[in-house]
Design a protein around this motif. Sequence first.
Motif, PDB file in Angstrom:
ATOM      1  N   PHE A 102       0.827  -1.204   0.000  1.00  0.00           N
ATOM      2  CA  PHE A 102       0.000   0.000   0.000  1.00  0.00           C
ATOM      3  C   PHE A 102       0.860   1.252   0.000  1.00  0.00           C
ATOM      4  O   PHE A 102       2.004   1.231   0.446  1.00  0.00           O
ATOM      5  CB  PHE A 102      -0.848   0.057   1.282  1.00  0.00           C
ATOM      6  N   SER A 103       0.249   2.355  -0.437  1.00  0.00           N
ATOM      7  CA  SER A 103       0.885   3.646  -0.232  1.00  0.00           C
ATOM      8  C   SER A 103       0.294   4.278   1.025  1.00  0.00           C
ATOM      9  O   SER A 103      -0.910   4.252   1.236  1.00  0.00           O
ATOM     10  CB  SER A 103       0.623   4.554  -1.426  1.00  0.00           C
ATOM     11  N   THR A 104       1.152   4.852   1.852  1.00  0.00           N
ATOM     12  CA  THR A 104       0.674   5.523   3.061  1.00  0.00           C
ATOM     13  C   THR A 104       1.022   7.005   2.995  1.00  0.00           C
ATOM     14  O   THR A 104       1.268   7.642   4.015  1.00  0.00           O
ATOM     15  CB  THR A 104       1.335   4.925   4.315  1.00  0.00           C
ATOM     16  N   LYS A 153       7.039  14.194  -1.672  1.00  0.00           N
ATOM     17  CA  LYS A 153       6.568  13.342  -2.755  1.00  0.00           C
ATOM     18  C   LYS A 153       7.632  12.304  -3.089  1.00  0.00           C
ATOM     19  O   LYS A 153       8.761  12.634  -3.407  1.00  0.00           O
ATOM     20  CB  LYS A 153       6.275  14.203  -3.983  1.00  0.00           C
ATOM     21  N   PRO A 154       7.286  11.002  -2.975  1.00  0.00           N
ATOM     22  CA  PRO A 154       8.320   9.981  -3.183  1.00  0.00           C
ATOM     23  C   PRO A 154       8.648   9.810  -4.655  1.00  0.00           C
ATOM     24  O   PRO A 154       7.810  10.062  -5.519  1.00  0.00           O
ATOM     25  CB  PRO A 154       7.658   8.716  -2.640  1.00  0.00           C
ATOM     26  N   GLU A 155       9.867   9.389  -4.918  1.00  0.00           N
ATOM     27  CA  GLU A 155      10.254   9.097  -6.297  1.00  0.00           C
ATOM     28  C   GLU A 155       9.586   7.817  -6.755  1.00  0.00           C
ATOM     29  O   GLU A 155       9.259   6.952  -5.949  1.00  0.00           O
ATOM     30  CB  GLU A 155      11.775   8.925  -6.377  1.00  0.00           C
ATOM     31  N   ALA A 156       9.369   7.693  -8.058  1.00  0.00           N
ATOM     32  CA  ALA A 156       8.724   6.498  -8.594  1.00  0.00           C
ATOM     33  C   ALA A 156       9.605   5.281  -8.346  1.00  0.00           C
ATOM     34  O   ALA A 156      10.827   5.348  -8.484  1.00  0.00           O
ATOM     35  CB  ALA A 156       8.478   6.668 -10.078  1.00  0.00           C
ATOM     36  N   GLY A 183       5.302   1.586  -8.234  1.00  0.00           N
ATOM     37  CA  GLY A 183       4.332   2.551  -8.737  1.00  0.00           C
ATOM     38  C   GLY A 183       4.894   3.955  -8.687  1.00  0.00           C
ATOM     39  O   GLY A 183       5.931   4.205  -8.071  1.00  0.00           O
ATOM     40  N   SER A 184       4.194   4.893  -9.360  1.00  0.00           N
ATOM     41  CA  SER A 184       4.691   6.266  -9.379  1.00  0.00           C
ATOM     42  C   SER A 184       3.701   7.238  -8.739  1.00  0.00           C
ATOM     43  O   SER A 184       4.084   8.108  -7.976  1.00  0.00           O
ATOM     44  CB  SER A 184       4.996   6.686 -10.812  1.00  0.00           C
ATOM     45  N   LYS A 185       2.411   7.071  -9.035  1.00  0.00           N
ATOM     46  CA  LYS A 185       1.412   7.944  -8.413  1.00  0.00           C
ATOM     47  C   LYS A 185       0.905   7.268  -7.155  1.00  0.00           C
ATOM     48  O   LYS A 185       0.362   6.164  -7.210  1.00  0.00           O
ATOM     49  CB  LYS A 185       0.252   8.175  -9.382  1.00  0.00           C
ATOM     50  N   LEU A 186       1.111   7.921  -6.025  1.00  0.00           N
ATOM     51  CA  LEU A 186       0.847   7.213  -4.786  1.00  0.00           C
ATOM     52  C   LEU A 186      -0.002   7.994  -3.790  1.00  0.00           C
ATOM     53  O   LEU A 186       0.453   8.284  -2.687  1.00  0.00           O
ATOM     54  CB  LEU A 186       2.176   6.829  -4.120  1.00  0.00           C
TER      55      LEU A 186
END
Lengths: 155, 376
Positions: B172-174, B182-185, B189-192
Amino acid sequence: MSDWRRIDIDAYEPDKFLSKEELVPDLPETPYSEIQKVSQQSRTYLSSGKFSEALALVLDTPPYVSDEQTKETHTETVFEVLCSIRNNHQVGELKSFIQSLTLDQQDVLVKYLYKTMGKSYGAKQGGLLLNWFEKVVEVSGEGPIVRYLADRRTV
Amino acid sequence: MSFPIVYKLGTEPIIDHVFSSSGDVLAITVGNSVKLYKVKGLSKPELFAELKGHNKTVTSVDISPDGSRILTCSQDRNALVWEMCEGEYKPTLVLLRINRAATICRWSPLGDKFAVGSSDRIIAVCYYEEENDWWVSKHLKKPLKSTITSLYWHPNNVLLACGSTDGHTRVFSTFIKGLDAKPEATAWGSKLPFQTLCSDFVSETGAWVHGVAFNATGEILAFVNHDSSLNIVYPQGEGLPPLAYHLVKTSHLPFRSLVFVNDNKIAAAGNDNVLVVFEGDQNGWKELGPTEKILDPIVKHSSTLRSADDDDDEISSHDALNMFKQLDLRGRVTKTTTGGANQSTSHQNTITSVKLYSLSHVSTSGDDGRVVVYKV
Protein backbone atom coordinates in the motif's frame (compact mmCIF):
# COMPACT_ATOMS: atom_id res chain seq x y z
CA MET A 1 -24.53 -11.48 29.18
CA SER A 2 -23.12 -14.79 30.38
CA ASP A 3 -22.67 -16.12 26.85
CA TRP A 4 -20.95 -13.07 25.39
CA ARG A 5 -18.33 -15.25 23.76
CA ARG A 6 -21.01 -16.70 21.50
CA ILE A 7 -22.09 -13.38 20.04
CA ASP A 8 -21.51 -13.30 16.29
CA ILE A 9 -19.65 -10.01 16.16
CA ASP A 10 -19.19 -10.26 12.40
CA ALA A 11 -22.94 -9.82 11.99
CA TYR A 12 -22.54 -6.21 13.07
CA GLU A 13 -20.20 -5.43 10.19
CA PRO A 14 -21.55 -7.45 7.28
CA ASP A 15 -19.87 -5.46 4.53
CA LYS A 16 -16.40 -6.29 5.81
CA PHE A 17 -17.03 -9.96 6.28
CA LEU A 18 -14.91 -12.27 4.16
CA SER A 19 -17.28 -14.57 2.30
CA LYS A 20 -16.65 -18.22 1.49
CA GLU A 21 -16.70 -17.43 -2.22
CA GLU A 22 -13.71 -15.14 -1.81
CA LEU A 23 -11.63 -18.02 -0.46
CA VAL A 24 -12.20 -20.27 -3.48
CA PRO A 25 -8.86 -20.52 -5.27
CA ASP A 26 -8.59 -18.53 -8.45
CA LEU A 27 -8.41 -21.51 -10.82
CA PRO A 28 -10.49 -22.69 -13.80
CA GLU A 29 -13.21 -25.21 -13.04
CA THR A 30 -12.47 -28.83 -13.90
CA PRO A 31 -15.33 -30.46 -15.84
CA TYR A 32 -16.49 -33.97 -15.01
CA SER A 33 -15.71 -35.26 -18.50
CA GLU A 34 -12.03 -34.43 -18.06
CA ILE A 35 -11.80 -36.41 -14.84
CA GLN A 36 -13.49 -39.37 -16.53
CA LYS A 37 -10.91 -39.24 -19.29
CA VAL A 38 -8.10 -39.23 -16.70
CA SER A 39 -9.72 -42.18 -15.00
CA GLN A 40 -9.82 -44.20 -18.22
CA GLN A 41 -6.29 -43.22 -19.17
CA SER A 42 -4.93 -44.27 -15.77
CA ARG A 43 -6.64 -47.68 -16.11
CA THR A 44 -5.02 -48.13 -19.49
CA TYR A 45 -1.63 -47.32 -17.94
CA LEU A 46 -2.21 -49.72 -15.05
CA SER A 47 -3.28 -52.59 -17.28
CA SER A 48 -0.13 -52.19 -19.36
CA GLY A 49 2.08 -52.03 -16.29
CA LYS A 50 2.96 -48.34 -16.55
CA PHE A 51 2.53 -47.65 -12.84
CA SER A 52 4.68 -44.50 -12.56
CA GLU A 53 2.87 -42.92 -15.48
CA ALA A 54 -0.51 -43.67 -13.95
CA LEU A 55 0.51 -42.20 -10.59
CA ALA A 56 1.97 -39.04 -12.12
CA LEU A 57 -1.11 -38.59 -14.29
CA VAL A 58 -3.67 -38.74 -11.49
CA LEU A 59 -1.56 -36.52 -9.21
CA ASP A 60 -1.13 -33.91 -11.93
CA THR A 61 -4.84 -33.47 -12.48
CA PRO A 62 -6.54 -32.87 -9.12
CA PRO A 63 -9.92 -31.13 -9.60
CA TYR A 64 -9.52 -28.22 -7.13
CA VAL A 65 -12.51 -26.24 -8.33
CA SER A 66 -15.42 -28.52 -9.23
CA ASP A 67 -18.50 -30.19 -7.80
CA GLU A 68 -18.41 -32.94 -5.16
CA GLN A 69 -19.19 -35.68 -7.68
CA THR A 70 -16.11 -34.85 -9.75
CA LYS A 71 -13.87 -34.66 -6.69
CA GLU A 72 -15.18 -37.99 -5.45
CA THR A 73 -14.62 -39.69 -8.79
CA HIS A 74 -11.03 -38.51 -8.91
CA THR A 75 -10.43 -39.62 -5.31
CA GLU A 76 -11.55 -43.11 -6.29
CA THR A 77 -9.27 -43.05 -9.32
CA VAL A 78 -6.27 -42.08 -7.16
CA PHE A 79 -7.18 -44.77 -4.65
CA GLU A 80 -7.32 -47.35 -7.40
CA VAL A 81 -3.85 -46.41 -8.60
CA LEU A 82 -2.41 -46.51 -5.09
CA CYS A 83 -3.94 -49.96 -4.44
CA SER A 84 -2.79 -51.29 -7.78
CA ILE A 85 0.81 -50.15 -7.24
CA ARG A 86 0.94 -51.55 -3.72
CA ASN A 87 -0.60 -54.88 -4.75
CA ASN A 88 1.96 -55.36 -7.49
CA HIS A 89 5.03 -54.25 -5.52
CA GLN A 90 6.83 -54.69 -2.22
CA VAL A 91 6.51 -51.99 0.46
CA GLY A 92 10.15 -51.09 -0.03
CA GLU A 93 9.55 -50.28 -3.67
CA LEU A 94 7.01 -47.55 -2.90
CA LYS A 95 9.84 -45.23 -1.99
CA SER A 96 11.24 -45.21 -5.52
CA PHE A 97 7.79 -44.33 -6.86
CA ILE A 98 7.60 -41.36 -4.48
CA GLN A 99 11.12 -40.23 -5.26
CA SER A 100 10.23 -40.03 -8.94
CA LEU A 101 7.43 -37.55 -8.16
CA THR A 102 7.85 -33.78 -8.15
CA LEU A 103 7.37 -31.80 -4.92
CA ASP A 104 3.96 -30.67 -6.15
CA GLN A 105 2.90 -34.22 -6.88
CA GLN A 106 4.04 -35.34 -3.42
CA ASP A 107 1.89 -32.61 -1.87
CA VAL A 108 -1.13 -33.80 -3.86
CA LEU A 109 -0.45 -37.40 -2.89
CA VAL A 110 -0.60 -36.51 0.82
CA LYS A 111 -3.87 -34.66 0.27
CA TYR A 112 -5.42 -37.76 -1.29
CA LEU A 113 -3.99 -40.06 1.38
CA TYR A 114 -5.75 -38.01 4.06
CA LYS A 115 -8.94 -37.82 2.05
CA THR A 116 -9.11 -41.56 1.35
CA MET A 117 -8.39 -42.35 5.01
CA GLY A 118 -11.72 -40.69 5.75
CA LYS A 119 -13.65 -42.81 3.26
CA SER A 120 -15.18 -46.21 4.04
CA TYR A 121 -13.23 -47.91 1.24
CA GLY A 122 -10.05 -46.27 2.46
CA ALA A 123 -10.65 -47.37 6.03
CA LYS A 124 -10.75 -50.99 4.84
CA GLN A 125 -7.30 -50.54 3.30
CA GLY A 126 -5.87 -48.53 6.19
CA GLY A 127 -2.61 -50.47 6.27
CA LEU A 128 -1.99 -49.83 2.61
CA LEU A 129 -2.58 -46.08 2.97
CA LEU A 130 -0.30 -45.94 6.00
CA ASN A 131 2.43 -47.69 3.99
CA TRP A 132 2.19 -44.94 1.42
CA PHE A 133 2.02 -42.21 4.06
CA GLU A 134 5.07 -43.49 5.90
CA LYS A 135 7.13 -43.52 2.73
CA VAL A 136 6.06 -40.05 1.62
CA VAL A 137 7.02 -38.52 4.95
CA GLU A 138 10.33 -40.40 4.82
CA VAL A 139 11.10 -38.82 1.46
CA SER A 140 9.69 -35.33 1.82
CA GLY A 141 9.53 -34.55 5.54
CA GLU A 142 6.68 -32.73 7.26
CA GLY A 143 6.20 -30.10 4.57
CA PRO A 144 3.41 -31.84 2.62
CA ILE A 145 1.43 -32.45 5.83
CA VAL A 146 1.58 -28.76 6.70
CA ARG A 147 0.59 -27.87 3.17
CA TYR A 148 -2.32 -30.30 3.30
CA LEU A 149 -3.58 -28.49 6.40
CA ALA A 150 -3.00 -24.98 5.07
CA ASP A 151 -3.83 -25.29 1.39
CA ARG A 152 -7.09 -23.74 0.22
CA ARG A 153 -6.98 -25.88 -2.89
CA THR A 154 -8.76 -28.85 -1.37
CA VAL A 155 -9.26 -32.16 -3.14
CA MET B 1 32.08 -13.50 21.28
CA SER B 2 30.70 -16.85 20.17
CA PHE B 3 27.41 -17.19 18.42
CA PRO B 4 24.60 -17.92 18.89
CA ILE B 5 24.20 -15.73 21.97
CA VAL B 6 21.26 -16.90 24.05
CA TYR B 7 19.47 -14.51 26.40
CA LYS B 8 17.15 -16.28 28.82
CA LEU B 9 14.54 -13.81 29.91
CA GLY B 10 12.07 -15.80 31.95
CA THR B 11 9.54 -18.45 31.16
CA GLU B 12 6.77 -16.39 29.57
CA PRO B 13 6.45 -16.39 25.78
CA ILE B 14 7.93 -13.44 23.91
CA ILE B 15 5.66 -12.44 21.03
CA ASP B 16 7.90 -9.71 19.70
CA HIS B 17 11.31 -8.27 20.44
CA VAL B 18 13.41 -5.41 19.15
CA PHE B 19 16.97 -4.18 19.62
CA SER B 20 17.53 -0.42 19.40
CA SER B 21 19.51 0.54 16.30
CA SER B 22 22.62 1.09 18.43
CA GLY B 23 22.24 -2.38 19.93
CA ASP B 24 22.24 -1.04 23.52
CA VAL B 25 18.66 -1.75 24.44
CA LEU B 26 16.56 -4.87 24.04
CA ALA B 27 12.78 -4.61 24.37
CA ILE B 28 10.58 -7.70 24.70
CA THR B 29 6.87 -8.25 25.20
CA VAL B 30 6.00 -10.11 28.38
CA GLY B 31 2.30 -10.60 29.05
CA ASN B 32 0.64 -7.22 29.46
CA SER B 33 3.86 -5.24 29.61
CA VAL B 34 7.12 -4.61 27.81
CA LYS B 35 10.49 -5.13 29.50
CA LEU B 36 13.58 -3.13 28.58
CA TYR B 37 17.04 -4.59 29.05
CA LYS B 38 20.51 -3.14 28.76
CA VAL B 39 22.58 -5.64 26.82
CA LYS B 40 25.72 -4.06 25.39
CA GLY B 41 28.94 -5.15 27.06
CA LEU B 42 27.12 -7.13 29.73
CA SER B 43 27.31 -10.87 30.23
CA LYS B 44 23.73 -10.98 31.41
CA PRO B 45 20.98 -8.62 30.25
CA GLU B 46 20.08 -6.08 32.90
CA LEU B 47 16.43 -5.12 33.33
CA PHE B 48 16.13 -1.34 33.67
CA ALA B 49 12.50 -0.52 32.94
CA GLU B 50 9.12 -2.15 32.58
CA LEU B 51 6.45 -0.41 30.52
CA LYS B 52 3.08 -1.04 32.12
CA GLY B 53 0.17 0.63 30.40
CA HIS B 54 -1.79 -2.03 28.57
CA ASN B 55 -4.36 -4.23 30.21
CA LYS B 56 -4.27 -7.10 27.72
CA THR B 57 -1.47 -9.04 26.06
CA VAL B 58 1.03 -6.83 24.27
CA THR B 59 1.32 -8.11 20.70
CA SER B 60 4.12 -6.02 19.29
CA VAL B 61 6.92 -3.61 20.22
CA ASP B 62 9.17 -1.36 18.15
CA ILE B 63 11.84 1.25 18.90
CA SER B 64 12.01 4.34 16.68
CA PRO B 65 15.09 4.59 14.43
CA ASP B 66 16.66 7.33 16.59
CA GLY B 67 16.00 5.27 19.72
CA SER B 68 14.03 7.98 21.52
CA ARG B 69 10.53 6.50 21.30
CA ILE B 70 9.11 3.08 21.99
CA LEU B 71 5.91 1.93 20.36
CA THR B 72 3.73 -0.83 21.78
CA CYS B 73 0.36 -2.24 20.78
CA SER B 74 -1.90 -4.70 22.47
CA GLN B 75 -5.02 -6.81 22.34
CA ASP B 76 -6.68 -4.07 24.42
CA ARG B 77 -7.09 -2.20 21.06
CA ASN B 78 -4.61 0.52 21.98
CA ALA B 79 -1.18 1.59 20.89
CA LEU B 80 1.09 3.63 23.14
CA VAL B 81 4.12 5.76 22.33
CA TRP B 82 6.59 5.83 25.25
CA GLU B 83 9.03 8.68 25.68
CA MET B 84 11.67 9.31 28.30
CA CYS B 85 10.55 12.17 30.54
CA GLU B 86 12.36 13.06 33.78
CA GLY B 87 14.06 9.69 33.99
CA GLU B 88 10.91 7.70 33.41
CA TYR B 89 9.08 6.34 30.40
CA LYS B 90 5.74 8.11 29.95
CA PRO B 91 3.08 6.76 27.58
CA THR B 92 1.00 8.76 25.10
CA LEU B 93 -2.16 7.16 23.84
CA VAL B 94 -2.62 6.92 20.08
CA LEU B 95 -6.01 7.57 18.54
CA LEU B 96 -6.31 4.28 16.65
CA ARG B 97 -10.11 4.07 16.28
CA ILE B 98 -10.17 0.28 15.98
CA ASN B 99 -12.65 -2.11 17.59
CA ARG B 100 -10.53 -5.21 17.82
CA ALA B 101 -7.08 -6.27 18.90
CA ALA B 102 -4.03 -4.53 17.50
CA THR B 103 -1.74 -7.24 16.17
CA ILE B 104 1.42 -5.53 14.99
CA CYS B 105 3.07 -2.10 15.02
CA ARG B 106 6.10 -0.76 13.17
CA TRP B 107 7.85 2.62 12.94
CA SER B 108 8.49 3.98 9.46
CA PRO B 109 12.18 4.22 8.44
CA LEU B 110 12.26 7.98 9.18
CA GLY B 111 10.47 7.57 12.49
CA ASP B 112 7.92 10.32 11.79
CA LYS B 113 4.98 7.91 11.46
CA PHE B 114 4.07 4.34 12.19
CA ALA B 115 1.58 1.67 11.15
CA VAL B 116 -0.55 -0.53 13.39
CA GLY B 117 -2.21 -3.65 11.99
CA SER B 118 -5.31 -5.05 13.62
CA SER B 119 -7.86 -7.82 13.49
CA ASP B 120 -10.42 -5.10 12.76
CA ARG B 121 -9.24 -5.48 9.11
CA ILE B 122 -7.70 -2.05 9.27
CA ILE B 123 -4.17 -0.72 9.19
CA ALA B 124 -3.94 2.53 11.09
CA VAL B 125 -1.20 4.79 9.75
CA CYS B 126 -0.37 7.17 12.58
CA TYR B 127 1.47 10.49 12.69
CA TYR B 128 1.95 13.30 15.14
CA GLU B 129 -0.35 16.28 14.82
CA GLU B 130 1.34 19.24 16.36
CA GLU B 131 -1.74 21.50 16.70
CA ASN B 132 -3.53 18.91 18.81
CA ASP B 133 -0.41 17.51 20.50
CA TRP B 134 -1.67 14.01 19.72
CA TRP B 135 -0.88 10.93 17.60
CA VAL B 136 -3.69 10.65 15.07
CA SER B 137 -4.34 7.95 12.49
CA LYS B 138 -5.60 7.46 8.96
CA HIS B 139 -7.07 4.10 8.07
CA LEU B 140 -6.08 1.75 5.27
CA LYS B 141 -9.29 -0.24 4.79
CA LYS B 142 -9.85 -1.29 1.22
CA PRO B 143 -9.67 -4.05 0.15
CA LEU B 144 -8.67 -5.55 3.52
CA LYS B 145 -11.11 -8.15 4.77
CA SER B 146 -9.14 -10.11 7.30
CA THR B 147 -6.72 -9.82 10.21
CA ILE B 148 -3.39 -8.16 9.49
CA THR B 149 -0.59 -10.40 10.73
CA SER B 150 2.53 -8.59 9.59
CA LEU B 151 3.81 -5.25 8.35
CA TYR B 152 7.05 -4.08 6.79
CA TRP B 153 8.04 -0.60 5.63
CA HIS B 154 9.66 0.20 2.31
CA PRO B 155 12.80 2.35 2.78
CA ASN B 156 11.11 5.32 1.02
CA ASN B 157 8.90 5.87 4.11
CA VAL B 158 5.70 5.73 2.03
CA LEU B 159 5.13 2.17 0.83
CA LEU B 160 4.01 -0.45 3.32
CA ALA B 161 3.77 -4.21 2.81
CA CYS B 162 1.22 -6.15 4.82
CA GLY B 163 0.30 -9.81 5.14
CA SER B 164 -3.10 -11.02 6.24
CA THR B 165 -5.01 -14.19 7.13
CA ASP B 166 -6.85 -14.32 3.80
CA GLY B 167 -3.52 -15.26 2.21
CA HIS B 168 -2.93 -11.91 0.52
CA THR B 169 0.29 -9.95 0.69
CA ARG B 170 -0.33 -6.37 -0.34
CA VAL B 171 1.75 -3.26 -0.88
CA PHE B 172 0.00 0.00 0.00
CA SER B 173 0.88 3.65 -0.23
CA THR B 174 0.67 5.52 3.06
CA PHE B 175 1.45 8.94 1.59
CA ILE B 176 0.28 11.64 3.98
CA LYS B 177 -0.09 15.13 2.56
CA GLY B 178 1.85 17.72 4.46
CA LEU B 179 4.04 15.14 6.17
CA ASP B 180 5.71 13.15 3.43
CA ALA B 181 7.75 14.60 0.62
CA LYS B 182 6.57 13.34 -2.76
CA PRO B 183 8.32 9.98 -3.18
CA GLU B 184 10.25 9.10 -6.30
CA ALA B 185 8.72 6.50 -8.59
CA THR B 186 9.72 2.93 -7.76
CA ALA B 187 9.04 -0.42 -9.35
CA TRP B 188 5.93 -0.52 -7.16
CA GLY B 189 4.33 2.55 -8.74
CA SER B 190 4.69 6.27 -9.38
CA LYS B 191 1.41 7.94 -8.41
CA LEU B 192 0.85 7.21 -4.79
CA PRO B 193 -2.08 8.94 -3.08
CA PHE B 194 -3.01 7.47 0.32
CA GLN B 195 -4.47 3.95 0.20
CA THR B 196 -3.22 3.15 -3.33
CA LEU B 197 -2.96 -0.62 -3.63
CA CYS B 198 0.31 -1.06 -5.52
CA SER B 199 0.52 -4.85 -5.56
CA ASP B 200 -1.39 -7.86 -4.36
CA PHE B 201 0.05 -11.38 -4.21
CA VAL B 202 -1.44 -14.70 -3.18
CA SER B 203 0.77 -17.76 -2.94
CA GLU B 204 -0.47 -20.88 -4.71
CA THR B 205 -1.82 -22.46 -1.53
CA GLY B 206 -3.57 -19.28 -0.36
CA ALA B 207 -2.54 -20.01 3.23
CA TRP B 208 -2.28 -17.43 6.06
CA VAL B 209 0.57 -15.00 5.65
CA HIS B 210 2.76 -14.89 8.77
CA GLY B 211 5.56 -12.58 7.78
CA VAL B 212 6.55 -10.08 5.06
CA ALA B 213 9.82 -8.28 4.39
CA PHE B 214 11.44 -5.93 1.89
CA ASN B 215 15.15 -6.03 1.16
CA ALA B 216 17.23 -2.98 2.08
CA THR B 217 16.52 -1.15 -1.18
CA GLY B 218 12.86 -2.13 -1.33
CA GLU B 219 13.23 -3.77 -4.72
CA ILE B 220 12.48 -7.30 -3.55
CA LEU B 221 9.55 -8.48 -1.45
CA ALA B 222 9.46 -11.80 0.36
CA PHE B 223 6.77 -13.43 2.48
CA VAL B 224 6.18 -16.65 4.39
CA ASN B 225 2.84 -18.29 5.03
CA HIS B 226 1.43 -21.26 6.83
CA ASP B 227 2.41 -23.72 4.10
CA SER B 228 6.12 -23.95 5.10
CA SER B 229 7.28 -22.14 2.03
CA LEU B 230 9.01 -18.91 1.14
CA ASN B 231 7.80 -16.59 -1.64
CA ILE B 232 10.09 -14.02 -3.26
CA VAL B 233 8.81 -11.38 -5.69
CA TYR B 234 10.80 -9.06 -7.98
CA PRO B 235 8.42 -6.34 -9.23
CA GLN B 236 8.71 -5.04 -12.76
CA GLY B 237 6.69 -1.86 -12.62
CA GLU B 238 3.26 -0.38 -12.33
CA GLY B 239 0.53 -2.64 -13.72
CA LEU B 240 3.02 -5.19 -15.01
CA PRO B 241 3.42 -8.76 -13.81
CA PRO B 242 6.47 -9.32 -11.60
CA LEU B 243 9.85 -9.83 -13.27
CA ALA B 244 10.31 -12.99 -11.27
CA TYR B 245 8.32 -14.89 -8.68
CA HIS B 246 9.99 -17.69 -6.77
CA LEU B 247 8.43 -20.22 -4.45
CA VAL B 248 10.67 -22.35 -2.24
CA LYS B 249 8.86 -25.27 -0.63
CA THR B 250 10.51 -26.76 2.43
CA SER B 251 10.06 -29.79 4.63
CA HIS B 252 9.99 -27.70 7.82
CA LEU B 253 7.04 -26.69 9.96
CA PRO B 254 5.57 -23.27 9.03
CA PHE B 255 7.72 -20.14 9.20
CA ARG B 256 6.42 -17.28 11.32
CA SER B 257 8.79 -14.48 10.49
CA LEU B 258 11.57 -13.60 8.10
CA VAL B 259 14.16 -10.94 7.27
CA PHE B 260 16.51 -10.12 4.42
CA VAL B 261 20.14 -10.39 5.57
CA ASN B 262 21.20 -8.97 2.20
CA ASP B 263 19.80 -9.01 -1.32
CA ASN B 264 20.81 -12.64 -1.78
CA LYS B 265 20.13 -14.06 1.64
CA ILE B 266 16.98 -14.48 3.71
CA ALA B 267 16.67 -15.85 7.25
CA ALA B 268 13.31 -17.31 8.30
CA ALA B 269 12.16 -19.13 11.41
CA GLY B 270 9.01 -20.46 13.00
CA ASN B 271 7.46 -23.56 14.49
CA ASP B 272 10.58 -25.67 13.90
CA ASN B 273 12.45 -23.69 16.62
CA VAL B 274 15.35 -23.12 14.30
CA LEU B 275 16.61 -20.41 11.97
CA VAL B 276 16.66 -21.45 8.30
CA VAL B 277 18.74 -19.60 5.72
CA PHE B 278 17.83 -19.20 2.04
CA GLU B 279 20.07 -17.99 -0.73
CA GLY B 280 19.41 -16.86 -4.27
CA ASP B 281 18.90 -14.09 -6.79
CA GLN B 282 16.45 -13.14 -9.49
CA ASN B 283 17.03 -16.44 -11.28
CA GLY B 284 16.11 -18.66 -8.38
CA TRP B 285 16.26 -19.27 -4.64
CA LYS B 286 17.13 -22.33 -2.62
CA GLU B 287 17.24 -23.42 1.00
CA LEU B 288 20.70 -23.60 2.57
CA GLY B 289 19.29 -25.43 5.54
CA PRO B 290 18.89 -24.78 9.25
CA THR B 291 21.67 -23.01 11.15
CA GLU B 292 21.54 -25.61 13.92
CA LYS B 293 21.04 -29.34 13.90
CA ILE B 294 17.58 -30.54 14.77
CA LEU B 295 18.02 -33.70 16.80
CA ASP B 296 15.21 -35.95 17.86
CA PRO B 297 14.44 -34.83 21.43
CA ILE B 298 13.30 -38.31 22.45
CA VAL B 299 16.66 -39.89 21.71
CA LYS B 300 19.30 -38.91 24.25
CA HIS B 301 22.11 -36.75 22.92
CA SER B 302 23.78 -36.18 26.23
CA SER B 303 26.91 -34.47 24.97
CA THR B 304 25.11 -31.84 22.93
CA LEU B 305 22.15 -31.36 25.20
CA ARG B 306 23.87 -30.86 28.51
CA SER B 307 24.74 -27.33 27.55
CA ALA B 308 26.19 -24.77 29.88
CA ASP B 309 22.94 -23.44 31.20
CA ASP B 310 23.20 -24.97 34.64
CA ASP B 311 23.65 -21.52 36.08
CA ASP B 312 19.89 -21.20 35.91
CA ASP B 313 18.54 -22.33 39.23
CA GLU B 314 14.99 -21.58 38.26
CA ILE B 315 13.22 -24.54 36.66
CA SER B 316 12.07 -23.69 33.16
CA SER B 317 8.67 -24.50 31.71
CA HIS B 318 9.89 -27.31 29.48
CA ASP B 319 11.81 -28.86 32.33
CA ALA B 320 8.61 -28.78 34.33
CA LEU B 321 6.72 -30.32 31.44
CA ASN B 322 9.36 -32.99 31.14
CA MET B 323 9.13 -33.70 34.84
CA PHE B 324 5.40 -34.31 34.60
CA LYS B 325 5.87 -36.50 31.53
CA GLN B 326 8.35 -38.60 33.48
CA LEU B 327 5.96 -38.84 36.40
CA ASP B 328 3.19 -39.89 34.07
CA LEU B 329 5.20 -42.52 32.21
CA ARG B 330 7.30 -44.01 34.98
CA GLY B 331 5.78 -42.78 38.17
CA ARG B 332 9.04 -41.15 39.23
CA VAL B 333 11.35 -38.38 38.21
CA THR B 334 14.83 -39.26 37.08
CA LYS B 335 17.53 -36.80 37.93
CA THR B 336 18.99 -36.64 34.42
CA THR B 337 15.97 -35.02 32.83
CA THR B 338 15.76 -32.01 35.11
CA GLY B 339 17.98 -29.10 34.21
CA GLY B 340 19.62 -28.69 30.85
CA ALA B 341 17.99 -28.12 27.55
CA ASN B 342 15.49 -30.49 26.06
CA GLN B 343 16.21 -29.84 22.42
CA SER B 344 19.35 -29.46 20.42
CA THR B 345 18.44 -25.99 19.16
CA SER B 346 19.01 -22.66 20.93
CA HIS B 347 15.28 -22.04 20.97
CA GLN B 348 13.15 -24.55 22.80
CA ASN B 349 9.85 -23.44 21.35
CA THR B 350 8.32 -21.62 18.38
CA ILE B 351 10.29 -18.62 17.12
CA THR B 352 7.87 -15.71 16.90
CA SER B 353 9.92 -12.91 15.40
CA VAL B 354 13.10 -12.57 13.38
CA LYS B 355 14.92 -9.23 13.05
CA LEU B 356 18.13 -8.02 11.51
CA TYR B 357 20.69 -7.41 14.26
CA SER B 358 23.65 -6.34 12.18
CA LEU B 359 24.88 -6.93 8.64
CA SER B 360 25.71 -10.53 9.37
CA HIS B 361 23.64 -11.28 12.46
CA VAL B 362 19.99 -11.99 13.05
CA SER B 363 18.09 -11.88 16.34
CA THR B 364 15.08 -14.03 17.16
CA SER B 365 12.61 -14.30 20.02
CA GLY B 366 10.44 -17.24 20.91
CA ASP B 367 7.67 -18.73 23.01
CA ASP B 368 10.36 -20.20 25.26
CA GLY B 369 11.14 -16.76 26.68
CA ARG B 370 14.50 -16.54 24.96
CA VAL B 371 16.12 -14.06 22.63
CA VAL B 372 18.91 -15.47 20.48
CA VAL B 373 21.42 -13.71 18.24
CA TYR B 374 22.64 -15.89 15.34
CA LYS B 375 25.49 -15.36 12.93
CA VAL B 376 24.31 -16.04 9.37
